[in-house]
Design an enzyme around this catalytic site. Structure first.
Site, short mmCIF file in Angstrom:
data_model
loop_
_atom_site.label_atom_id
_atom_site.label_comp_id
_atom_site.label_asym_id
_atom_site.label_seq_id
_atom_site.Cartn_x
_atom_site.Cartn_y
_atom_site.Cartn_z
N LYS A 1 -8.37 -10.97 3.54
CA LYS A 1 -7.85 -9.54 2.78
C LYS A 1 -6.06 -9.95 3.05
O LYS A 1 -6.07 -9.87 4.39
CB LYS A 1 -8.13 -8.50 3.54
CG LYS A 1 -7.55 -7.20 2.68
CD LYS A 1 -8.30 -5.77 3.31
CE LYS A 1 -7.28 -4.74 3.25
NZ LYS A 1 -7.84 -3.55 3.87
N GLY B 1 -2.72 -0.79 -0.05
CA GLY B 1 -3.30 -0.61 -1.28
C GLY B 1 -2.88 -1.39 -2.28
O GLY B 1 -2.69 -2.67 -2.10
N ASP C 1 -0.54 -7.03 -9.59
CA ASP C 1 0.19 -7.58 -10.71
C ASP C 1 -0.61 -8.87 -10.98
O ASP C 1 -1.52 -9.54 -10.22
CB ASP C 1 1.44 -7.86 -10.33
CG ASP C 1 1.61 -8.90 -9.36
OD1 ASP C 1 1.51 -10.08 -9.59
OD2 ASP C 1 2.35 -8.58 -8.23
N ASP D 1 -4.86 2.73 -1.15
CA ASP D 1 -5.18 3.19 0.18
C ASP D 1 -5.67 4.56 0.02
O ASP D 1 -6.29 5.21 0.93
CB ASP D 1 -3.87 3.20 1.13
CG ASP D 1 -3.86 1.87 1.73
OD1 ASP D 1 -4.70 1.01 1.63
OD2 ASP D 1 -2.76 1.81 2.57
N GLU E 1 -29.02 9.91 4.21
CA GLU E 1 -27.65 9.18 3.57
C GLU E 1 -27.89 7.71 3.54
O GLU E 1 -27.59 6.94 2.75
CB GLU E 1 -26.28 9.46 4.40
CG GLU E 1 -25.83 10.85 3.87
CD GLU E 1 -24.73 11.41 4.98
OE1 GLU E 1 -23.81 12.00 4.39
OE2 GLU E 1 -24.89 11.23 6.33
C1 GLA Z 1 -2.86 -1.40 4.68
C2 GLA Z 1 -4.29 -1.64 3.80
C3 GLA Z 1 -5.29 -0.82 4.36
C4 GLA Z 1 -5.60 -1.54 5.92
C5 GLA Z 1 -4.21 -1.32 6.55
C6 GLA Z 1 -4.32 -1.85 8.10
O1 GLA Z 1 -2.41 -0.09 4.76
O2 GLA Z 1 -3.92 -1.21 2.56
O3 GLA Z 1 -6.60 -1.26 3.67
O4 GLA Z 1 -5.85 -2.83 5.87
O5 GLA Z 1 -3.18 -1.70 5.80
O6 GLA Z 1 -3.18 -1.90 8.60
#
Ligand code: GLA
Length: 729
Positions: free
Chosen positions: A475, A528, A533, A547, A613
């Site tokens: 990520k 987020g 793009d 986010d 759950e």
């Molecule tokens: C951003 C990302 C989140 C998380 C934080 C970590 O805000 O969008 O998903 O990974 O950073 O610091």
């Protein structure tokens, strides 16, 4: 279909399955735009009448014909300084200080296949899908040469545009070099654009074009949460299923600007490209500059068709790599489960629980490296924190793989905290203005990726992580807007180039890493969806959409995103209730229905869930597996807007054999009207069966009559209906 040139009339016609684009070189060698719209099979130059308009001057050589003014003529690449006072595509500063460029037609070339843009992402041809038209223009005085590139995908109703600019025998500075200029001389147009903020990206907004210049732009050094580089111009009466719509998406991740001007005669011009307010570029004699690419598509059948065109080209001709069309693993991300507060035991506890529920990948988010115990320190030091994770990344990845799960990792390579070993060693690598304190955001600064030494360091650090550890997913985050953009590696006169050089540097780094580590699934992120793009999708086939993980807010975010981007690109997770961003409580089922219209994963403390759950989550994952192909590769239909008391959307398989209808009630009503929607995209003659109830309907009934939902009460209930084609009539 394809590209045609009529030598006698010097007329270029680009035809796709349903659209046509036309331009012609006139008697003054000006390349005029004639038409972009539904295919007509005709020369459309007859539409363009002329008359003498006051205060619209005539170019040198046309003074006897006062009706010939570049101020009123539609052009393919309008320049400032030619008597055209509308928004220009090109503004230059010649080395004598003058600011005019006057481009005249010189020739053309047609090639099979799609052009590429050196150093920048662009739509590509999978083989036999595209043709390229290159039109050459030149300023007879300065020798400045511009080549306009058109990439034509006839079956997809897509035309891409970009421009290459070469200086003549004298240096020239580009003050504005847009990717495309699009003219709509007639009609009543609305502008649709996608604005927002952190935690509320890509909000749909539609407004009639005033007699003014509308700007959709970012000067944050990034695509931005605030304005996506995607606009639609649509007929005032257009809706999802009817009417003319023109979409423009910029394949770029830095500062961008789209200007749309409705002029004195109601003619509309839109220019899109790099934001010129933070840009200038010096060309020495014979040097070239390439703009990023714009994707154009036109639909005469409303917004749904336009979106489908965008989805298809991005999914098939922008996204790359082994995950491009493949199902993505269902993941658990520890961010909203632990934030920075974790150790190996906690991580493994979460991972074991995830494996037990059928989750396929564990993603370790921020906080695993350096002195990163909060957001004040550690960015830049890409070495595992052995206090938190004594087994190191090698050991952790091993343990996670032993659970039968893949292992993913969060990184934010473009940033540095001042409290880091990297910053202490190389303070000059961060963007700061000499002699001034920087603007800080989340206590971090942006590294100067226009510099090769910085990129080499980052390549070294990240490739080492990927080489030394069994990592299946990355990520790639970016958590602040740029400011103090000043490079110590460039002279004063070239500081206007830094932002674009940064973006080129980012692409170079991403290119190097993604082409070397092809087994890794990359997910883009910028707090987020701040860098959502097509260019980032060229390197990462999915991007964390927002986010804001609140399912009800996500309905709006994912709705807006769906106009331009395919569901396969939308990172979406089930998070805790009450939600951490809004405090709202929603049912687990509703959260899953919304997250399933994306790449699907979980982001909450699974160990705090009840057995009931947990069982529900096992069921959700089974449901997701069942529908994953339909969701990822089916056609997406918006069935409602998002300002009603409910939101509904639908997926239809490409062969129309099945469909998934989704409904979320956002405002349950006492004794209210039934919720009734007309389904879309089905085969009207086929019979479909509701898998749960066994009820049967013809496609025609569901589309022309509609479907009435049962009464649903409670907090934000949701429903999925799976329709399977059983018979042809
Ligand atoms: C951003 C990302 C989140 C998380 C934080 C970590 O805000 O969008 O998903 O990974 O950073 O610091």
């Amino acid at each position: 279909m394809g590209i045609r040139f009529d030598r006698e009339r010097r007329l270029f016609t680009i035809e796709t399955a349903n659209t046509a684009y036309q331009m012609a070189a006139d008697s003054h060698d000006v390349l005029q735009h004639l038409y972009y719209g539904r295919r007509t099979g005709s020369d459309m130059s007859y539409m363009h009448r002329r008359c003498d308009r006051g205060f619209s001057g005539n170019i040198d050589g046309a003074e006897e014909n006062r009706s010939y003014s570049l101020d009123t003529i539609c052009q393919e690449y309008a320049c400032a300084g030619t008597g055209d006072y509308r928004v220009p595509a090109l503004v230059v500063r010649n080395d004598d200080g003058s600011t005019c460029a006057d481009l005249r037609y010189r020739g053309y070339e047609i090639r099979e296949g799609k052009y590429a843009i050196p150093g920048m992402p662009a739509v590509y041809d999978n083989g036999g899908e595209a043709q390229t038209l290159i039109i050459s223009l030149e300023d007879p005085v300065s020798g400045l040469a511009v080549q306009l590139f058109y990439g034509v995908f006839p079956d997809m109703d897509i035309i891409t545009r970009a421009a290459q600019i070469r200086s003549g025998s004298r240096p020239v500075t580009l003050e504005r070099a847009m990717s495309a200029c699009v003219e709509l001389p007639f009609g009543q147009w609305d502008l649709i654009h996608f604005h927002g903020r952190h935690c509320m990206e890509r909000q749909f907004e539609r407004t009639p074009l005033p007699h003014a210049i509308q700007t959709v732009a970012s000067r944050r050094g990034m695509t931005s949460h605030h304005h996506n580089p995607f606009v639609i111009l649509c007929d005032r009466h257009a809706d999802e299923d009817h009417g003319d719509c023109l979409g423009m998406i910029l394949v770029y991740s830095g500062d961008h600007r789209t200007e749309i001007e409705r002029d004195q005669t109601d003619s509309v011009r839109a220019v899109m490209g790099i934001h010129d307010g933070t840009f200038s570029w010096e060309l020495q004699p014979g040097e070239t500059f390439f703009t990023p690419e714009v994707i154009l598509t036109f639909s005469s059948k409303g917004l749904t068709r336009l979106s489908h065109n965008c989805h298809r080209i991005i999914r098939n001709n922008i996204c790359r790599g082994r995950y491009k069309l493949a199902r993505r693993p269902v993941l658990i991300n520890n961010w909203e489960a632990t934030y920075f507060d974790f150790n190996e035991d906690k991580i493994m506890g979460l991972a074991r629980q995830a494996a037990d529920l059928g989750i396929e990948m564990f993603v370790l988010d921020d906080g695993w490296f350096g002195a990163r115990n909060n957001d004040r320190a550690g960015l830049g030091d890409w070495k595992v924190n052995l206090e938190k994770l004594p087994s190191g990344l090698v050991g952790l990845a091993e343990q996670i793989h032993a659970l039968g799960m893949r292992f993913g990792l969060w990184i934010e390579p473009e940033m540095v905290n001042e409290d880091s070993d990297l910053y202490r060693a190389h303070p000059d690598w961060a963007f700061t203005v000499p002699g001034r304190g920087p603007v800080r955001s989340r206590h971090q600064l942006v590294l100067d990726l226009s510099r090769e030494d910085v990129r080499d360091y980052l390549y070294g650090a990240i490739s080492a992580i990927l080489r030394e550890n069994a990592i299946d997913y990355i990520k790639w985050d970016f958590n602040r807007a740029m400011e103090d953009v000043f490079s110590r590696a460039l002279p004063a006169g070239r500081q206007g180039e830094v932002r674009h050089r940064y973006v080129l540097g980012l692409y170079r780094l991403l290119d190097r890493l993604t082409s070397e580590f092809t087994q890794v699934l990359f997910e883009g992120c910028a707090g987020g969806g701040g860098r959502f793009d097509p260019a980032m999708l060229y390197y990462s086939p999915q991007i964390w959409c927002s986010d804001d993980t609140d399912a009800i807010e996500r309905l709006k975010i994912q709705y807006g995103t769906s106009f331009g981007y395919p569901v396969s690109a939308v990172g979406s997770h089930v998070s805790a209730s009450p939600n951490h961003q809004t405090g709202r409580s929603t049912p687990l089922h509703t959260r899953a229905v919304v997250a399933m219209s994306g790449t699907f994963g979980y982001e909450l403390d699974l160990n705090s869930l009840s057995e009931e759950e947990k069982e529900e989550i096992r069921g959700q994952i089974a449901v997701y597996h069942k529908y994953a192909d339909l969701i990822r590769s089916g056609d997406y239909y918006r069935l409602t807007e998002t300002d009603l008391d409910y939101t509904a959307w639908q997926f239809v398989a490409p062969d129309l054999s099945e469909s998934l209808v989704n409904l979320v009630v956002t405002h349950p009503l006492a004794n209210g009207p039934f919720i009734h929607v007309k389904l879309k995209g089905l085969d009207p003659r086929a019979v479909y069966e509701d898998e749960a109830s066994g009820d049967r309907f013809t496609g025609a009934a569901l589309m022309y009559g509609g479907y009435t939902f049962p009464v649903m009460t409670g907090d934000y209930p949701a429903l999925q209906i799976h329709l399977v084609r059983v018979l042809f009539e």
